[in-house]
Enzyme design. Structure first.
Site, PDB file in Angstrom:
ATOM      1  N   SER A 177      22.611 -78.714 -28.967  1.00 35.73           N
ATOM      2  CA  SER A 177      21.656 -78.523 -30.057  1.00 35.73           C
ATOM      3  C   SER A 177      20.577 -79.562 -29.882  1.00 35.73           C
ATOM      4  O   SER A 177      20.826 -80.641 -29.317  1.00 35.73           O
ATOM      5  CB  SER A 177      22.356 -78.717 -31.410  1.00 35.73           C
ATOM      6  OG  SER A 177      21.404 -78.899 -32.445  1.00 35.73           O
ATOM      7  N   TYR A 190      28.406 -82.966 -36.965  1.00 33.32           N
ATOM      8  CA  TYR A 190      27.989 -81.930 -36.030  1.00 33.32           C
ATOM      9  C   TYR A 190      27.127 -82.512 -34.916  1.00 33.32           C
ATOM     10  O   TYR A 190      27.340 -82.230 -33.730  1.00 33.32           O
ATOM     11  CB  TYR A 190      27.217 -80.853 -36.788  1.00 33.32           C
ATOM     12  CG  TYR A 190      26.589 -79.798 -35.901  1.00 33.32           C
ATOM     13  CD1 TYR A 190      27.373 -78.840 -35.271  1.00 33.32           C
ATOM     14  CD2 TYR A 190      25.207 -79.758 -35.711  1.00 33.32           C
ATOM     15  CE1 TYR A 190      26.794 -77.867 -34.457  1.00 33.32           C
ATOM     16  CE2 TYR A 190      24.621 -78.791 -34.907  1.00 33.32           C
ATOM     17  CZ  TYR A 190      25.415 -77.844 -34.279  1.00 33.32           C
ATOM     18  OH  TYR A 190      24.839 -76.901 -33.477  1.00 33.32           O
TER      19      TYR A 190
END
Length: 279
Positions: free
Chosen positions: A136, A150
């Site tokens: 990401s 995350y």
């Protein structure tokens, strides 16, 4: 039919599902995994000798190993692996319990490592292969309040992928870290956990949560179909990049992070480089 075989995890929704459909349409052979094989088969909607749906528990090494073995038995090879499975976890670091964070790492980090460990013996033997690890932009530019857990899993992916690239290069195996920006998938609907015990004082975190779930959700600028095409094209390159930032927003976040690091380094360079032992 293209002879390359792809192995895609987390394929029942989001980017993984779009990628699998695009690959099959283009004539590739695809093994795809999900925890629920019926959900996967329904989502892909293809009954073909070129498609192998697999029920795999990424936290279970034996389950992962069987999925890899079944793919090789069916297609004879695994040429491209896409470690796409994972989920987001929202909440400030103080709010999140040890159990919640460990589960996030079990899937996003250790599940990926299980796949890598089990597929590499085949790739080393064939002296070729390409591993895509879907990280990401948050795994590179980390200043997203409420996404600490995350983001930490994706920073971990960046780190071990860079080491992996150096380790497997002598075997003709390539590694690409994919860092998408915001793409219009079900991620913020179906793949985002929230803390069991919220702390009222974290107003900035709640504002970020509301913005992602109500403002950004369904308005993301990225098209997952276009992302799938880019990944396929990268897989066909002789010298694919180690770092693949996907989307204009990902490039903007990455540029800002690089400039911020350079500014911090320059601001204290004389002091910070004065630490060598005097000769």
């Amino acid at each position: 039919m293209n002879k390359k075989t792809w192995f895609v995890t987390g394929a029942s929704k989001g980017l993984g599902l779009v990628l699998v459909k695009t690959l099959l349409k283009a004539g590739y052979r695809v093994a795809a995994t999900s925890r629920n094989i019926n959900e996967l088969q329904t989502a892909v909607g293809v009954n073909s000798d070129a498609f192998l749906p697999l029920a795999v528990d990424l936290k279970n090494e034996k389950s992962v190993e069987k999925g890899i073995q079944d793919t090789v038995a069916q297609f004879g090879t695994i040429d491209v692996v896409v470690n796409n499975a994972g989920y987001g976890l929202f909440g400030s670091l103080e709010e999140l319990s040890d159990e919640e964070v460990r589960e996030n790492f079990d899937i996003n980090v250790f599940g990926v490592l299980n796949v890598i460990r089990k597929v590499l013996p085949y790739m080393r033997k064939q002296q070729s292969g390409h591993i895509f690890n879907i990280a990401s932009i948050g795994g590179f530019a980390g200043a997203f309040p409420g996404f600490g857990s995350y983001i930490a899993t994706k920073f971990a992916m960046h780190g071990f992928s860079e080491s992996l690239d150096a380790e497997v290069k002598p075997f003709g195996i390539k590694v690409t870290i994919v860092s998408p920006g915001y793409f219009r998938t079900q991620f913020l609907d179906a793949s985002l956990g929230v803390p069991k015990n919220e702390i009222e004082a974290y107003k900035l975190v709640r504002e970020s949560q509301q913005a992602h779930q109500q403002g950004i959700n369904h308005n993301q600028p990225g098209d997952p179909a276009k992302a799938a095409i880019v990944m396929i094209e990268i897989a066909e390159q002789q010298q694919p990049p180690l770092h693949l930032f996907l989307g204009k927003d990902a490039y903007q976040f990455a540029d800002s992070k690089i400039k911020a690091v350079q500014q911090d380094m320059a601001a204290v360079k004389e002091l910070a480089t004065s630490t060598d032992i005097d000769q």
